[in-house]
Write a protein that holds these residues in place. Sequence first.
Motif, PDB file in Angstrom:
ATOM      1  N   LEU A  96       0.687  -1.230  -0.060  1.00 30.20           N
ATOM      2  CA  LEU A  96      -0.011   0.054   0.079  1.00 30.20           C
ATOM      3  C   LEU A  96       0.811   1.170   0.105  1.00 30.20           C
ATOM      4  O   LEU A  96       0.620   2.145  -0.717  1.00 30.20           O
ATOM      5  N   GLU A  97       2.098   1.372   0.960  1.00 35.84           N
ATOM      6  CA  GLU A  97       2.727   2.453   0.966  1.00 35.84           C
ATOM      7  C   GLU A  97       3.406   2.750  -0.470  1.00 35.84           C
ATOM      8  O   GLU A  97       3.727   3.798  -1.210  1.00 35.84           O
ATOM      9  N   ILE A 102       3.748   5.432  -5.689  1.00 33.40           N
ATOM     10  CA  ILE A 102       3.637   5.535  -7.218  1.00 33.40           C
ATOM     11  C   ILE A 102       2.494   6.333  -7.656  1.00 33.40           C
ATOM     12  O   ILE A 102       2.507   6.972  -8.701  1.00 33.40           O
ATOM     13  N   ALA A 103       1.336   6.174  -7.239  1.00 38.70           N
ATOM     14  CA  ALA A 103       0.080   6.930  -7.651  1.00 38.70           C
ATOM     15  C   ALA A 103       0.309   8.522  -7.829  1.00 38.70           C
ATOM     16  O   ALA A 103       0.088   9.021  -8.422  1.00 38.70           O
ATOM     17  N   TYR A 104       1.050   9.088  -6.645  1.00 43.45           N
ATOM     18  CA  TYR A 104       1.396  10.275  -6.561  1.00 43.45           C
ATOM     19  C   TYR A 104       2.417  10.877  -6.990  1.00 43.45           C
ATOM     20  O   TYR A 104       2.513  11.908  -7.550  1.00 43.45           O
ATOM     21  N   ARG A 105       3.577  10.096  -7.313  1.00 47.87           N
ATOM     22  CA  ARG A 105       4.689  10.579  -8.098  1.00 47.87           C
ATOM     23  C   ARG A 105       5.054  10.139  -9.387  1.00 47.87           C
ATOM     24  O   ARG A 105       6.198   9.962  -9.752  1.00 47.87           O
ATOM     25  N   GLN A 106       3.936   9.264  -9.836  1.00 49.87           N
ATOM     26  CA  GLN A 106       4.291   8.597 -11.259  1.00 49.87           C
ATOM     27  C   GLN A 106       4.775   9.517 -12.381  1.00 49.87           C
ATOM     28  O   GLN A 106       4.264  10.719 -12.315  1.00 49.87           O
ATOM     29  N   ARG A 110      12.296   2.490  -9.244  1.00 48.23           N
ATOM     30  CA  ARG A 110      12.236   1.746  -7.729  1.00 48.23           C
ATOM     31  C   ARG A 110      13.347   2.452  -6.761  1.00 48.23           C
ATOM     32  O   ARG A 110      12.879   2.675  -5.825  1.00 48.23           O
ATOM     33  N   VAL A 111      14.204   2.975  -7.108  1.00 51.04           N
ATOM     34  CA  VAL A 111      15.199   3.527  -6.289  1.00 51.04           C
ATOM     35  C   VAL A 111      14.692   4.869  -5.659  1.00 51.04           C
ATOM     36  O   VAL A 111      14.811   5.348  -4.597  1.00 51.04           O
ATOM     37  N   GLU A 112      13.868   5.527  -6.446  1.00 53.71           N
ATOM     38  CA  GLU A 112      13.230   6.847  -5.838  1.00 53.71           C
ATOM     39  C   GLU A 112      12.112   6.440  -4.925  1.00 53.71           C
ATOM     40  O   GLU A 112      11.954   7.060  -3.874  1.00 53.71           O
ATOM     41  N   ILE A 113      11.532   5.463  -5.059  1.00 52.62           N
ATOM     42  CA  ILE A 113      10.277   5.019  -3.963  1.00 52.62           C
ATOM     43  C   ILE A 113      11.335   4.457  -2.965  1.00 52.62           C
ATOM     44  O   ILE A 113      10.699   4.568  -1.763  1.00 52.62           O
ATOM     45  N   GLU A 114      12.283   3.873  -2.953  1.00 54.17           N
ATOM     46  CA  GLU A 114      13.108   3.098  -1.990  1.00 54.17           C
ATOM     47  C   GLU A 114      13.553   4.356  -1.253  1.00 54.17           C
ATOM     48  O   GLU A 114      13.758   4.411   0.108  1.00 54.17           O
ATOM     49  N   GLU A 115      13.904   5.665  -1.836  1.00 59.15           N
ATOM     50  CA  GLU A 115      14.521   6.932  -1.055  1.00 59.15           C
ATOM     51  C   GLU A 115      13.210   7.287  -0.054  1.00 59.15           C
ATOM     52  O   GLU A 115      13.682   7.543   0.738  1.00 59.15           O
ATOM     53  N   PRO A 124       7.183  -5.624  -2.885  1.00 56.56           N
ATOM     54  CA  PRO A 124       5.872  -4.949  -2.958  1.00 56.56           C
ATOM     55  C   PRO A 124       5.560  -4.367  -4.391  1.00 56.56           C
ATOM     56  O   PRO A 124       4.621  -4.674  -5.131  1.00 56.56           O
ATOM     57  N   ILE A 125       6.747  -4.125  -4.950  1.00 53.75           N
ATOM     58  CA  ILE A 125       6.325  -3.686  -6.591  1.00 53.75           C
ATOM     59  C   ILE A 125       6.097  -4.870  -7.490  1.00 53.75           C
ATOM     60  O   ILE A 125       5.260  -4.733  -8.190  1.00 53.75           O
ATOM     61  N   ASN A 126       6.720  -6.185  -7.236  1.00 48.10           N
ATOM     62  CA  ASN A 126       6.304  -7.176  -7.958  1.00 48.10           C
ATOM     63  C   ASN A 126       4.992  -7.573  -7.586  1.00 48.10           C
ATOM     64  O   ASN A 126       4.436  -8.232  -8.477  1.00 48.10           O
ATOM     65  N   THR A 127       4.505  -7.602  -6.293  1.00 49.67           N
ATOM     66  CA  THR A 127       3.241  -8.068  -5.905  1.00 49.67           C
ATOM     67  C   THR A 127       2.211  -6.800  -6.675  1.00 49.67           C
ATOM     68  O   THR A 127       1.174  -7.542  -7.343  1.00 49.67           O
ATOM     69  N   LEU A 128       2.506  -5.668  -6.730  1.00 55.94           N
ATOM     70  CA  LEU A 128       1.659  -4.739  -7.195  1.00 55.94           C
ATOM     71  C   LEU A 128       1.408  -4.925  -8.839  1.00 55.94           C
ATOM     72  O   LEU A 128       0.338  -4.911  -9.411  1.00 55.94           O
ATOM     73  N   ILE A 129       2.654  -5.413  -9.454  1.00 58.45           N
ATOM     74  CA  ILE A 129       2.568  -5.679 -10.794  1.00 58.45           C
ATOM     75  C   ILE A 129       1.643  -7.058 -11.063  1.00 58.45           C
ATOM     76  O   ILE A 129       1.031  -7.072 -12.018  1.00 58.45           O
ATOM     77  N   ALA A 130       2.059  -8.216 -10.104  1.00 61.16           N
ATOM     78  CA  ALA A 130       1.030  -9.426 -10.261  1.00 61.16           C
ATOM     79  C   ALA A 130      -0.340  -9.042 -10.118  1.00 61.16           C
ATOM     80  O   ALA A 130      -1.189  -9.733 -10.863  1.00 61.16           O
ATOM     81  N   LYS A 131      -0.599  -8.274  -9.396  1.00 61.36           N
ATOM     82  CA  LYS A 131      -1.991  -7.889  -9.241  1.00 61.36           C
ATOM     83  C   LYS A 131      -2.402  -6.739 -10.343  1.00 61.36           C
ATOM     84  O   LYS A 131      -3.701  -6.329 -10.182  1.00 61.36           O
ATOM     85  N   ALA A 132      -1.514  -6.284 -11.167  1.00 58.73           N
ATOM     86  CA  ALA A 132      -1.907  -5.444 -12.486  1.00 58.73           C
ATOM     87  C   ALA A 132      -2.383  -4.300 -11.861  1.00 58.73           C
ATOM     88  O   ALA A 132      -2.864  -3.220 -12.557  1.00 58.73           O
ATOM     89  N   LEU A 133      -1.853  -3.599 -10.720  1.00 60.83           N
ATOM     90  CA  LEU A 133      -2.223  -2.503 -10.292  1.00 60.83           C
ATOM     91  C   LEU A 133      -1.057  -1.377 -10.637  1.00 60.83           C
ATOM     92  O   LEU A 133      -1.621   0.021 -10.752  1.00 60.83           O
ATOM     93  N   ILE A 134      -0.051  -1.688 -11.124  1.00 54.39           N
ATOM     94  CA  ILE A 134       0.990  -0.834 -11.527  1.00 54.39           C
ATOM     95  C   ILE A 134       1.898  -1.493 -12.732  1.00 54.39           C
ATOM     96  O   ILE A 134       1.474  -2.720 -12.986  1.00 54.39           O
TER      97      ILE A 134
END
Length: 196
Positions: A96-97, A102-106, A110-115, A124-134
């Motif tokens: 969710l985080e 991603i929703a607000y900063r797209q 990945r590096v920017e998200i980790e920062e 989390p990114i792999n999960t979101l891709i698997a769920k087709a949310l990103i």
Amino acid sequence: MPLEIINWTSILESLLFAAGDEGLSLKQIVEVMDVDELKAREIIDELKQEYESKNRGIMLVQLADTYQLATKKENANYLKKLVESPQTSTLSQAALETLAIIAYRQPITRVEIEEIRGVKTERPINTLIAKALIKEVGRAEGTGRAYLYGTTKEFLDYFGLKSLEELPALSENEEEEFIQEEADLFFEKFQETINS
């Protein structure tokens, strides 16, 4: 004083699990486990044999210069069913985080998200891709040309939005300092949508 018995294969298994898809190089294993290269190779071989000698669902593989845990090919049909089945499970806090960022900063790397999050976000990114949310929406300019991530139509559907403009607004100060409180506001708003 009793000699401490160290379960090296257990330690290596934990490290490989935590490293995920990135895996670990022999050099990293040597450094983290504080052993020499010969000992590290012995531990790797021992863990590999443990997986092979038992009827386990994972195995230790070497890809290029890294070692990682992987699922066995004979279980592929079941894994495919899991990935393709409709997901009724809720998203983890980490997912969710990551999704909120991603929703607000797209588009964002990945590096920017980790920062912003302060922790690794590969799972989390792999999960979101698997769920087709990103999805991957391009490549960043510069060295490495990192993937850029953005939300999908499914993201909008999942949260009952017509467009990204319907995301809850963040104040300028909040946009400058995207911290946990803003993410929590995002989650609370959409948790109601999920639960209704």
